[in-house]
Design a protein around this motif. Structure first.
Motif, PDB file in Angstrom:
ATOM      1  N   LYS A  89       0.836  -1.209   0.000  1.00 11.17           N
ATOM      2  CA  LYS A  89       0.000   0.000   0.000  1.00 11.17           C
ATOM      3  C   LYS A  89       0.869   1.256   0.000  1.00 11.17           C
ATOM      4  O   LYS A  89       0.598   2.220  -0.713  1.00 11.17           O
ATOM      5  N   LEU A  90       1.922   1.214   0.798  1.00 12.71           N
ATOM      6  CA  LEU A  90       2.825   2.356   0.858  1.00 12.71           C
ATOM      7  C   LEU A  90       3.558   2.540  -0.464  1.00 12.71           C
ATOM      8  O   LEU A  90       3.741   3.660  -0.946  1.00 12.71           O
ATOM      9  N   TRP A  91       3.989   1.426  -1.056  1.00 12.33           N
ATOM     10  CA  TRP A  91       4.679   1.484  -2.345  1.00 12.33           C
ATOM     11  C   TRP A  91       3.749   2.024  -3.429  1.00 12.33           C
ATOM     12  O   TRP A  91       4.145   2.833  -4.272  1.00 12.33           O
ATOM     13  N   ASN A  92       2.499   1.612  -3.409  1.00 10.45           N
ATOM     14  CA  ASN A  92       1.525   2.095  -4.382  1.00 10.45           C
ATOM     15  C   ASN A  92       1.385   3.615  -4.310  1.00 10.45           C
ATOM     16  O   ASN A  92       1.381   4.309  -5.329  1.00 10.45           O
ATOM     17  N   VAL A  93       1.281   4.140  -3.094  1.00  6.85           N
ATOM     18  CA  VAL A  93       1.137   5.578  -2.918  1.00  6.85           C
ATOM     19  C   VAL A  93       2.400   6.312  -3.377  1.00  6.85           C
ATOM     20  O   VAL A  93       2.331   7.345  -4.051  1.00  6.85           O
ATOM     21  N   ALA A  94       3.563   5.773  -3.033  1.00  7.74           N
ATOM     22  CA  ALA A  94       4.824   6.405  -3.436  1.00  7.74           C
ATOM     23  C   ALA A  94       4.944   6.468  -4.954  1.00  7.74           C
ATOM     24  O   ALA A  94       5.398   7.472  -5.525  1.00  7.74           O
ATOM     25  N   GLY A 134       8.725  15.749   4.260  1.00  7.67           N
ATOM     26  CA  GLY A 134      10.019  15.880   3.585  1.00  7.67           C
ATOM     27  C   GLY A 134      10.040  15.437   2.147  1.00  7.67           C
ATOM     28  O   GLY A 134      11.109  15.403   1.528  1.00  7.67           O
ATOM     29  N   VAL A 135       8.891  15.090   1.563  1.00  2.00           N
ATOM     30  CA  VAL A 135       8.849  14.676   0.162  1.00  2.00           C
ATOM     31  C   VAL A 135       9.026  15.898  -0.736  1.00  2.00           C
ATOM     32  O   VAL A 135       8.364  16.920  -0.550  1.00  2.00           O
ATOM     33  N   LEU A 136       9.916  15.760  -1.725  1.00  4.74           N
ATOM     34  CA  LEU A 136      10.240  16.860  -2.637  1.00  4.74           C
ATOM     35  C   LEU A 136       9.671  16.593  -4.032  1.00  4.74           C
ATOM     36  O   LEU A 136       9.392  15.431  -4.383  1.00  4.74           O
ATOM     37  N   PRO A 137       9.516  17.627  -4.847  1.00  6.40           N
ATOM     38  CA  PRO A 137       8.898  17.460  -6.167  1.00  6.40           C
ATOM     39  C   PRO A 137       9.597  16.447  -7.064  1.00  6.40           C
ATOM     40  O   PRO A 137       8.933  15.724  -7.809  1.00  6.40           O
ATOM     41  N   ASP A 138      10.928  16.382  -7.007  1.00 10.63           N
ATOM     42  CA  ASP A 138      11.665  15.534  -7.946  1.00 10.63           C
ATOM     43  C   ASP A 138      12.038  14.177  -7.363  1.00 10.63           C
ATOM     44  O   ASP A 138      12.827  13.442  -7.961  1.00 10.63           O
ATOM     45  N   ASP A 139      11.482  13.816  -6.216  1.00 11.98           N
ATOM     46  CA  ASP A 139      11.807  12.518  -5.607  1.00 11.98           C
ATOM     47  C   ASP A 139      11.228  11.378  -6.434  1.00 11.98           C
ATOM     48  O   ASP A 139      10.025  11.372  -6.747  1.00 11.98           O
ATOM     49  N   PRO A 140      12.053  10.373  -6.801  1.00 15.62           N
ATOM     50  CA  PRO A 140      11.506   9.174  -7.441  1.00 15.62           C
ATOM     51  C   PRO A 140      10.732   8.344  -6.423  1.00 15.62           C
ATOM     52  O   PRO A 140      10.801   8.587  -5.212  1.00 15.62           O
ATOM     53  N   GLU A 142      11.134   5.419  -5.147  1.00 20.34           N
ATOM     54  CA  GLU A 142      11.910   4.762  -4.101  1.00 20.34           C
ATOM     55  C   GLU A 142      12.235   5.717  -2.954  1.00 20.34           C
ATOM     56  O   GLU A 142      12.168   5.348  -1.782  1.00 20.34           O
ATOM     57  N   THR A 143      12.569   6.954  -3.307  1.00 18.15           N
ATOM     58  CA  THR A 143      12.877   7.957  -2.276  1.00 18.15           C
ATOM     59  C   THR A 143      11.619   8.343  -1.495  1.00 18.15           C
ATOM     60  O   THR A 143      11.655   8.478  -0.268  1.00 18.15           O
ATOM     61  N   VAL A 144      10.514   8.521  -2.198  1.00 19.79           N
ATOM     62  CA  VAL A 144       9.256   8.828  -1.524  1.00 19.79           C
ATOM     63  C   VAL A 144       8.892   7.711  -0.554  1.00 19.79           C
ATOM     64  O   VAL A 144       8.499   7.959   0.587  1.00 19.79           O
ATOM     65  N   TYR A 145       9.048   6.487  -1.007  1.00 24.72           N
ATOM     66  CA  TYR A 145       8.718   5.328  -0.167  1.00 24.72           C
ATOM     67  C   TYR A 145       9.556   5.321   1.113  1.00 24.72           C
ATOM     68  O   TYR A 145       9.033   5.121   2.217  1.00 24.72           O
ATOM     69  N   ASP A 146      10.855   5.536   0.954  1.00 22.93           N
ATOM     70  CA  ASP A 146      11.735   5.527   2.131  1.00 22.93           C
ATOM     71  C   ASP A 146      11.349   6.632   3.120  1.00 22.93           C
ATOM     72  O   ASP A 146      11.366   6.418   4.339  1.00 22.93           O
ATOM     73  N   LYS A 147      11.014   7.804   2.596  1.00 23.05           N
ATOM     74  CA  LYS A 147      10.641   8.917   3.480  1.00 23.05           C
ATOM     75  C   LYS A 147       9.334   8.628   4.200  1.00 23.05           C
ATOM     76  O   LYS A 147       9.199   8.884   5.410  1.00 23.05           O
ATOM     77  N   LEU A 148       8.365   8.092   3.492  1.00 17.31           N
ATOM     78  CA  LEU A 148       7.081   7.791   4.117  1.00 17.31           C
ATOM     79  C   LEU A 148       7.206   6.646   5.118  1.00 17.31           C
ATOM     80  O   LEU A 148       6.640   6.694   6.209  1.00 17.31           O
ATOM     81  N   ARG A 149       7.957   5.631   4.767  1.00 19.10           N
ATOM     82  CA  ARG A 149       8.124   4.492   5.672  1.00 19.10           C
ATOM     83  C   ARG A 149       8.815   4.922   6.960  1.00 19.10           C
ATOM     84  O   ARG A 149       8.478   4.455   8.052  1.00 19.10           O
ATOM     85  N   GLY A 150       9.785   5.815   6.835  1.00 24.73           N
ATOM     86  CA  GLY A 150      10.507   6.263   8.018  1.00 24.73           C
ATOM     87  C   GLY A 150       9.677   7.143   8.936  1.00 24.73           C
ATOM     88  O   GLY A 150       9.927   7.199  10.146  1.00 24.73           O
ATOM     89  N   LYS A 151       8.668   7.831   8.367  1.00 23.00           N
ATOM     90  CA  LYS A 151       7.886   8.779   9.163  1.00 23.00           C
ATOM     91  C   LYS A 151       6.581   8.210   9.702  1.00 23.00           C
ATOM     92  O   LYS A 151       6.136   8.574  10.784  1.00 23.00           O
TER      93      LYS A 151
END
Length: 428
Positions: A89-94, A134-140, A142-151
């Protein structure tokens, strides 16, 4: 009515976003009764749209939805769902965050948002949804996923609602809801088959196939003047990722074996004029193993490993050992016979490529694959006859690959052979 709506969406993309249309044509598109959401079905490389959504969307909105799902497909977002340890679910959103950023760059996100609000009563997720995390406009993705999972960790099933009331489509499902489907268009069946087959055994090769298609579409879209930078960044990441030489070699061989093609060098069997002949690409591989004095035992060992590996999926292996002339030839698929021959190979003599090339060109069939394993130091690399033979083999073969531990002979480069550079220290 469905076909009319899809044709209008197709025409809109062809006129306004030609690169996206080129990519969309690669995949099958289907409508399914009772589907809970639009999604990408990796089992048959198809984009699935709920039948109930089609009459409620105009052609621009439908086009944005098709591009949204296609971007998941071409960016390989579906690959981690097969066996990797991710929160689906988290990966889908990312992945939705990354895709919707690309749609935003193309001015297509508003159409998707209008449709989403009307049909599922929620806005699509974007990077702004999770900007406070902390999600930024140009985050791929994988980066979005890591940020969301950590928070947010275990709160991931409700993260979209928790951060702004937005919602992502369930377009990368781990369990696919079956239902009656109608095919809108078939897509590129050969491309889909190659992607599906390689995804089972070699994800790096799959991403390379997707990247090749993406690169072609980007060039076309660039000429249209509305190139999304998110796609360009993604392509650069694909191309810059390290791929082992073994992966590259095996992928190149698989891409060539077992296909069919037409050639003017073979007459048409039905006697039709101005129609090239049809050739089934063979599943035989010719390995030309350089055993000259400059080849070390380590290099011979690595050469032997690739021949043994290829024997697992080739119809038959032909091993030709050579230095200044052809020494041994073995035609077999029997692994024990191959091992016995390869153990006996020893380096010695100078390196002259003309004789082994002439031998293979005279013996190979149309569609066989040819692989030269060498250090690239050929005495006759600039001879016209060697260049002629290299070109002849490439035109006759399904795959012509030069694997080198040192340099690329001039004739191989001019004849446009596929080149794979071996790192003799590579332990992969």
């Amino acid at each position: 009515m469905d076909s009319i709506k899809f044709n209008r969406a197709k025409d809109y993309l062809a006129m306004s976003y030609i690169g996206m249309w080129i990519l969309l044509k690669k995949f099958k598109v289907q409508v399914q009764e009772g589907a809970p959401s639009a999604f990408f079905d990796y089992r048959n490389m198809s984009i699935v749209i709920p039948k109930e959504w089609v009459p409620r969307a105009n052609e621009r909105e439908l086009a944005s939805l098709l591009v949204h799902e296609m971007l998941h497909a071409i960016l390989g977002h579906w690959i981690p769902l097969k066996g990797s340890e991710v929160d689906p679910k988290l990966w889908n959103v990312a992945c939705d965050v990354e895709v919707n950023r690309i749609l935003e760059e193309m001015n297509m996100l508003k159409d998707l948002e209008n449709m989403s609000v009307r049909i599922i009563k929620a806005k699509p997720v974007t990077w702004r949804t999770f900007e406070t995390l902390g999600v930024l406009p140009d985050d791929p993705a994988e980066t979005v996923y890591d940020k969301l999972r950590g928070k947010i960790g275990s709160r991931s099933p409700n993260l979209a609602e928790a951060y702004g009331g937005a919602s992502g489509f369930e377009d990368l499902p781990t369990e696919i809801v079956e239902g009656k489907r109608e095919t809108v268009w078939e897509g590129d069946e050969e491309f889909a088959r190659e992607v599906k087959e390689t995804s089972v055994v070699d994800r790096s090769a799959t991403r390379r196939l997707l990247a090749q298609a993406l690169a072609e579409a980007i060039e076309v879209q660039k000429s249209a003047g509305n190139l999304p930078l998110g796609l360009k960044r993604r392509l650069e990441e694909f191309l810059s990722s390290k791929v082992s030489w073994r992966t590259e070699l095996r992928s190149s061989l698989r891409e060539g074996l077992g296909k069919s093609f037409r050639t003017w060098q073979r007459p048409n069997r039905r006697g039709l004029k101005n129609v090239p002949g049809y050739v089934r690409r063979g599943a035989d591989i010719w390995f030309l193993v350089d055993t000259s004095g400059s080849i070390t035992k380590r290099e011979l060992s690595q050469f032997a490993g690739e021949v043994i590996e290829a024997a697992k999926y080739a119809n038959r292996i032909h091993v030709v050992s050579w230095d200044a002339e052809v020494h041994q030839v073995l035609n077999s698929r029997n692994v024990s016979k191959l091992r016995n021959l390869l153990r006996s190979l020893k380096g010695g003599g100078g390196t002259v490529a003309e004789e082994p090339l002439k031998f293979v060109l005279s013996k190979m069939r149309f569609g066989d694959a040819v692989v030269i394993l060498t250090d690239g130091y050929w005495f006759d690399e600039e001879e016209e006859e060697v260049l002629r033979l290299m070109k002849g083999i490439r035109m006759r073969s399904s795959s012509a690959i030069l694997v080198t531990t040192e340099v690329v002979p001039k004739s191989a480069a001019e004849a446009k052979w596929k080149v794979v550079k071996i790192d003799v220290r590579d332990k992969q």
